[in-house]
Design an enzyme around this catalytic site. Structure first.
Site, short mmCIF file in Angstrom:
data_model
loop_
_atom_site.label_atom_id
_atom_site.label_comp_id
_atom_site.label_asym_id
_atom_site.label_seq_id
_atom_site.Cartn_x
_atom_site.Cartn_y
_atom_site.Cartn_z
N GLN A 165 0.89 -1.36 0.07
CA GLN A 165 0.05 -0.03 0.03
C GLN A 165 0.83 1.11 0.02
OE1 GLN A 165 -3.21 -0.42 2.75
NE2 GLN A 165 -4.00 1.69 2.50
N SER A 177 3.18 -6.26 3.17
CA SER A 177 2.08 -6.18 3.79
C SER A 177 0.87 -6.71 2.80
CB SER A 177 1.75 -4.58 4.32
OG SER A 177 0.31 -4.56 4.87
N LEU A 178 0.06 -5.82 2.03
CA LEU A 178 -0.99 -6.33 1.23
C LEU A 178 -0.33 -7.06 0.16
CD1 LEU A 178 -2.06 -5.21 -1.80
CD2 LEU A 178 -1.90 -3.12 -0.49
N ARG A 201 -10.10 -6.51 4.32
CA ARG A 201 -8.87 -6.39 4.94
C ARG A 201 -8.56 -4.86 4.94
NH1 ARG A 201 -3.37 -5.58 4.02
NH2 ARG A 201 -2.00 -6.29 5.57
N HIS A 240 -0.14 -2.21 11.25
CA HIS A 240 1.05 -3.45 11.69
C HIS A 240 1.36 -3.11 13.13
CE1 HIS A 240 1.01 -5.16 8.22
NE2 HIS A 240 1.26 -3.85 7.51
N GLN A 266 -0.09 -10.98 10.78
CA GLN A 266 0.73 -9.79 10.07
C GLN A 266 -0.28 -8.69 10.13
OE1 GLN A 266 -0.48 -8.48 6.44
NE2 GLN A 266 1.27 -9.26 5.36
#
Length: 306
Positions: free
Chosen positions: A10, A91-92, A116, A196, A246
């Site tokens: 992202q 991440s994503l 999400r 996070h 995560q």
């Protein structure tokens, strides 16, 4: 030469992304059309035309970057089949890596990422928080900064760059405390909130039942976990658990790159808009080779290079 495929996270989004792939290849266009059907809104139009404000929304941004990155991945494989030794993503982007390795299908990945992103946005709006990039801190300085402000480490991008999450007040305090501790730079980031970190606990809780509806399989090749920095287990249940972890845990990109190196990877091919991950790979080890596929021009360059 051994290759690792890496998927953008992202923040890499930009209006127009994926458009030239789709206009040049009917299969890529079909991927965006399928995304529209699965999601129930015109993701393709937002990717191709913007506006940037709409593309920045987490529930739009996350599936948008995934579709663009996956279209780029398939475009390379169509032009020149590359056997990747492993995959990773930030991440994503880790979801894109899992999809590429066959852990879950395209439709399921889309549904997960829309949910999400939506849950993460809701968590940001419920409790104001933020992030700050820390550059040039020693481990002791970073520890002291966290203890002094209550911030937590959200991202380990390289040995020289970490990102902290915290409340708005904690982020402001970290900017001041970093100077007092002699840290080279502290840069508050324009994010929706403290990703996070424990601030994302509500998103993690809401995501769990969504993942229970999705079929996971063992990866066809190793996918590196942001949380552990090691390859995911072949157990689908363990992968689900780690992807929930995560959401609130630290993403250790530096560890992923070191593990890929240990697996023999010398070239990292980034899929999706921008070259953020390629830049981080070079900061971790300047001897590594990077390539990227984000549009037709970079596709041609990477086809020639690999």
């Amino acid at each position: 030469m051994s290759y690792c495929c890496i998927f953008a996270g992202q923040g890499a989004q930009i209006p127009g992304m994926g458009k030239d792939f789709a206009e040049a290849d009917a299969e890529a266009m079909a991927l965006f059309d399928k995304a529209n059907a699965v999601l129930g809104f015109d993701l393709k139009k937002i990717c191709f035309e913007g506006p940037a404000e709409e593309l920045t929304k987490s529930n739009v941004c996350q599936p948008a970057i995934f579709v663009t990155s996956y279209a780029a991945y398939l475009a390379l494989q169509k032009r020149k089949k590359v056997d990747f030794a492993c995959a990773a993503g930030l991440s994503l982007g880790e979801w894109g890596a899992l999809c590429a390795a066959g852990v879950l299908d395209f439709d399921s990945t889309l549904k997960v990422l829309e949910a999400r992103g939506r849950f993460m946005q809701e968590a940001c709006e419920a409790t104001p928080s933020g992030m700050i990039a820390i550059v040039g801190a020693t481990p002791d300085q970073l520890k002291a900064l966290c203890e002094k402000t209550g911030c937590t480490v959200a991202n380990v991008n390289s040995a020289a760059q970490q990102v902290l999450s915290g409340s708005k007040d904690a982020i402001a305090a970290a900017a001041t405390a970093a100077k007092e501790l002699g840290i080279r730079r502290a840069i508050p980031l324009a994010t929706a909130g403290g990703f996070h970190s424990p601030f994302m606990a509500p998103a993690r809780e809401k995501l769990a039942p969504i993942l229970d509806t999705v079929a996971f399989s063992a990866p066809k090749f190793p996918v590196l976990s942001n949380v552990t920095g090691q390859p995911h287990s072949s157990d689908p249940g363990a992968i689900k658990a780690m992807m929930l972890e995560q959401v609130t845990g630290t993403t250790n990109w530096a560890a992923d790159v070191e593990t890929a190196k240990a697996l023999g990877c010398t070239t990292f091919v980034e899929f999706g808009p921008g070259k953020v991950l390629s830049g981080l790979v070079k900061k971790i080890d300047a001897a590594l080779t990077t390539a990227n596929v984000g549009d037709l021009a970079s596709l041609e360059a990477t086809v020639a290079a690999v």
